[in-house]
Design a protein around this motif. Structure first.
Motif, PDB file in Angstrom:
ATOM      1  N   PHE A 381       3.515   6.428  -3.940  1.00 55.94           N
ATOM      2  CA  PHE A 381       3.533   7.143  -2.633  1.00 55.94           C
ATOM      3  C   PHE A 381       5.194   7.157  -2.049  1.00 55.94           C
ATOM      4  N   HIS A 382       5.888   6.617  -2.561  1.00 59.60           N
ATOM      5  CA  HIS A 382       7.568   6.224  -2.020  1.00 59.60           C
ATOM      6  C   HIS A 382       8.017   7.610  -2.044  1.00 59.60           C
ATOM      7  N   GLU A 383       7.703   8.556  -3.039  1.00 55.31           N
ATOM      8  CA  GLU A 383       8.581   9.733  -3.115  1.00 55.31           C
ATOM      9  C   GLU A 383       8.202  10.569  -1.920  1.00 55.31           C
ATOM     10  N   ILE A 384       7.089  10.650  -1.531  1.00 57.46           N
ATOM     11  CA  ILE A 384       6.599  11.482  -0.371  1.00 57.46           C
ATOM     12  C   ILE A 384       7.030  10.883   0.981  1.00 57.46           C
ATOM     13  N   ILE A 385       6.943   9.686   1.274  1.00 61.71           N
ATOM     14  CA  ILE A 385       7.136   8.882   2.456  1.00 61.71           C
ATOM     15  C   ILE A 385       8.629   8.864   2.863  1.00 61.71           C
ATOM     16  N   GLU A 386       9.187   8.579   1.517  1.00 62.22           N
ATOM     17  CA  GLU A 386      11.060   8.480   2.004  1.00 62.22           C
ATOM     18  C   GLU A 386      11.426   9.823   2.507  1.00 62.22           C
ATOM     19  N   ARG A 387      10.962  11.081   2.323  1.00 60.87           N
ATOM     20  CA  ARG A 387      11.309  12.094   2.855  1.00 60.87           C
ATOM     21  C   ARG A 387      10.824  12.411   4.223  1.00 60.87           C
ATOM     22  N   ILE A 388      10.192  11.893   4.753  1.00 59.14           N
ATOM     23  CA  ILE A 388       9.893  12.076   5.961  1.00 59.14           C
ATOM     24  C   ILE A 388      11.020  11.417   6.824  1.00 59.14           C
ATOM     25  N   PRO A 389      11.629  12.503   7.956  1.00 53.94           N
ATOM     26  CA  PRO A 389      12.774  12.052   8.517  1.00 53.94           C
ATOM     27  C   PRO A 389      12.568  11.032   9.752  1.00 53.94           C
ATOM     28  N   VAL A 390      11.329  10.714  10.057  1.00 50.65           N
ATOM     29  CA  VAL A 390      10.927  10.015  11.218  1.00 50.65           C
ATOM     30  C   VAL A 390      10.890   8.530  10.899  1.00 50.65           C
ATOM     31  N   PRO A 391      11.719   7.732  11.100  1.00 55.95           N
ATOM     32  CA  PRO A 391      11.442   6.267  10.788  1.00 55.95           C
ATOM     33  C   PRO A 391      10.306   5.531  11.152  1.00 55.95           C
ATOM     34  N   ALA A 392       9.963   5.924  12.425  1.00 56.93           N
ATOM     35  CA  ALA A 392       8.715   5.081  12.984  1.00 56.93           C
ATOM     36  C   ALA A 392       7.390   5.876  12.149  1.00 56.93           C
ATOM     37  N   VAL A 393       7.392   6.930  11.565  1.00 55.40           N
ATOM     38  CA  VAL A 393       6.248   7.475  10.840  1.00 55.40           C
ATOM     39  C   VAL A 393       6.198   6.926   9.510  1.00 55.40           C
ATOM     40  N   ARG A 394       7.665   6.888   8.956  1.00 55.12           N
ATOM     41  CA  ARG A 394       7.454   6.041   7.675  1.00 55.12           C
ATOM     42  C   ARG A 394       7.059   4.658   7.527  1.00 55.12           C
ATOM     43  N   GLU A 395       7.443   3.898   8.677  1.00 51.23           N
ATOM     44  CA  GLU A 395       6.969   2.656   8.801  1.00 51.23           C
ATOM     45  C   GLU A 395       5.351   2.340   8.953  1.00 51.23           C
ATOM     46  N   ARG A 396       4.827   3.496   9.760  1.00 48.81           N
ATOM     47  CA  ARG A 396       3.680   3.482  10.133  1.00 48.81           C
ATOM     48  C   ARG A 396       2.483   3.858   8.928  1.00 48.81           C
ATOM     49  N   LEU A 397       3.243   4.456   7.836  1.00 45.24           N
ATOM     50  CA  LEU A 397       2.408   5.034   6.633  1.00 45.24           C
ATOM     51  C   LEU A 397       2.558   3.687   5.633  1.00 45.24           C
ATOM     52  N   ASP A 398       3.499   3.217   5.890  1.00 44.13           N
ATOM     53  CA  ASP A 398       3.622   1.963   4.848  1.00 44.13           C
ATOM     54  C   ASP A 398       2.570   0.886   5.192  1.00 44.13           C
ATOM     55  N   ALA A 399       2.718   0.568   6.467  1.00 45.62           N
ATOM     56  CA  ALA A 399       1.615  -0.146   7.137  1.00 45.62           C
ATOM     57  C   ALA A 399       0.153   0.140   6.859  1.00 45.62           C
ATOM     58  N   ALA A 400      -0.169   1.449   6.732  1.00 45.79           N
ATOM     59  CA  ALA A 400      -1.587   2.062   6.628  1.00 45.79           C
ATOM     60  C   ALA A 400      -2.051   1.854   5.217  1.00 45.79           C
ATOM     61  N   ILE A 401      -0.838   1.963   4.394  1.00 41.69           N
ATOM     62  CA  ILE A 401      -1.126   2.043   2.967  1.00 41.69           C
ATOM     63  C   ILE A 401      -1.589   0.527   2.556  1.00 41.69           C
ATOM     64  N   GLU A 402      -0.812  -0.360   3.280  1.00 39.19           N
ATOM     65  CA  GLU A 402      -1.108  -1.867   3.073  1.00 39.19           C
ATOM     66  C   GLU A 402      -2.598  -1.997   3.514  1.00 39.19           C
TER      67      GLU A 402
END
Length: 410
Positions: A381-402
């Motif tokens: 999923f990293h290829e998608i998440i890293e393109r999102i320009p909002v850091p808080a959203v990236r962190e939230r998605l990383d946590a959701a996937i965990e």
């Protein structure tokens, strides 16, 4: 031309609008062949569509019984839509009535539920970024479901006037049954990045039609993330009004046992010298056996290059990672080309389980199997998440996937 749902003048534009306005009361004729996906029947009038069945191409993957009557007209609104927008300088937020002639300019409903949502909302929310305004901070929009056993219909429009630039995060939360249309009107040389998060409670049923219309040299970055909900079906459509448009549609979805997550896209290249890129990735997991419902995802990607859309460049790709037995991923990329004068076009789809070689490589270096599986999924999923320009959203998605991986101990 007149909008048959509101009586307002002006919203019907382009080929699809003309089809809808010429015969607003007719039932959709399934036996009639259309020239291409962009020529499918569209209308603001819900009664112009037949009640769908599992034999219809648009609905053959969708479990209609789980739609709670959204598809057959038996679902009646019991609550209003709840859309909240954070105040940001340079951004205008309006609650408007059905007679506002801006509504519908991005596209006309192409299925019965979208038409039902358009004819049933009480008021619409219009978010406008003024000409030449560049909004540094994200514009947060929160859509809250009507609650358990309740039904609501909504309408949201995000408008960027020429040369404007903004990032919008649409967070969809809560429970209940919710159908909506979301419009993205991107003016000449404007740049819109929108991140849509379907973070529903597990009981929610959500059906959404996204309509995007791009002006000359306009740029759209559309991220769609489906994690929660019992049944979620999202249908983005992109139209180009002038040369130079650039649309990128990226998506991420993670389905657990019993969830149905469906994405149906159409990129309609109607102008020359435009670009599109589509990349969606999904993972599926869940318990199987008597009394259990398998995880099911559907991705339909349609790209149409019309005869007048010379010098088009487009590519679409869908990848699915099956984490447990019994999960089902349907993936259908389609590419229609009506001109030979293009820069490039292609599509691809892949569905599979863990790569045994990757697991062996990681385990050979002392990493446990569970940790290795988590690393592979996060990397997927990293290829998608890293393109999102909002850091808080990236962190939230990383946590959701965990959290998702913890469900089965992957």
């Amino acid at each position: 031309m007149t909008n048959p749902a509101t009586g307002a003048q002006g919203p019907l534009t382009g080929v699809q609008g003309a089809v809808a306005s010429e015969n607003p009361g007719a039932k959709e004729d399934k036996s009639k062949l259309v020239a291409n996906k962009g020529a499918q029947f569209t209308s603001y009038d819900v009664n112009a569509f037949e009640v769908p069945s599992g034999r219809d191409e648009l609905w053959r993957f969708t479990p209609l019984r789980r739609l709670r009557g959204l598809h057959d007209g038996s679902a009646v609104a019991t609550a209003g839509s709840d859309i909240a927008v954070t105040a940001v300088d340079g951004v205008t937020v309006e609650k408007v009535g059905r007679d506002d002639d801006r509504l519908g300019v991005a596209g006309v409903p192409a299925d019965r539920i979208a038409a039902q949502a358009f004819s049933s909302f009480a008021d619409a929310t219009v978010v406008t970024v003024a000409r030449e305004q560049e909004i540094a901070e994200p514009i947060d929009v929160t859509v809250t479901g009507p609650g358990a056993d309740a039904i609501a219909f909504g309408h949201l429009q995000i408008r960027l006037e020429p040369f404007a630039k903004a990032t919008v995060v649409v967070d969809q939360v809560g429970s209940g049954t919710y159908a909506e249309n979301i419009e993205f009107v991107v003016g000449d040389s404007a740049q819109l990045t929108v991140v849509l998060l379907q973070s529903w409670q597990q009981d929610a049923v959500h059906v959404a039609a996204h309509h995007a219309r791009l002006g000359r040299d306009a740029v759209l970055r559309h991220f769609n993330v489906s994690l929660g909900g019992d049944l979620v079906r999202v249908s983005p459509t992109v139209h180009y009004d002038a040369p130079g448009g650039d649309a990128e549609l990226l998506g991420l979805y993670f389905a657990d046992a019993g969830q149905h997550l469906e994405q149906r896209l159409l990129v309609d290249h109607t102008a020359p010298k435009c670009k599109s890129n589509v990349l969606y990735k999904g993972a599926l997991q869940g318990e199987t056996g008597p009394g259990k419902q398998d995880a099911h995802t559907v991705w339909i990607g349609d790209v149409l290059i019309r005869a007048e859309a010379e010098d088009t460049s487009t590519f679409e790709f869908n990848r699915n990672l099956v984490l447990t037995d019994g999960a089902r991923a349907d993936s259908v990329p389609n590419l229609e080309i009506e001109t030979g004068e293009i820069l490039g076009a292609g599509h691809a789809s892949a569905t599979g389980r863990f790569d045994d070689e990757q697991l062996f490589y990681l385990r050979a270096r002392g990493i446990s199997e569970d940790a290795a599986r988590r690393l592979i999924v996060r990397g997927f999923f990293h290829e998608i998440i890293e393109r999102i320009p909002v850091p808080a959203v990236r962190e939230r998605l990383d946590a959701a996937i965990e959290i998702e991986l913890a469900v089965t101990g992957a």
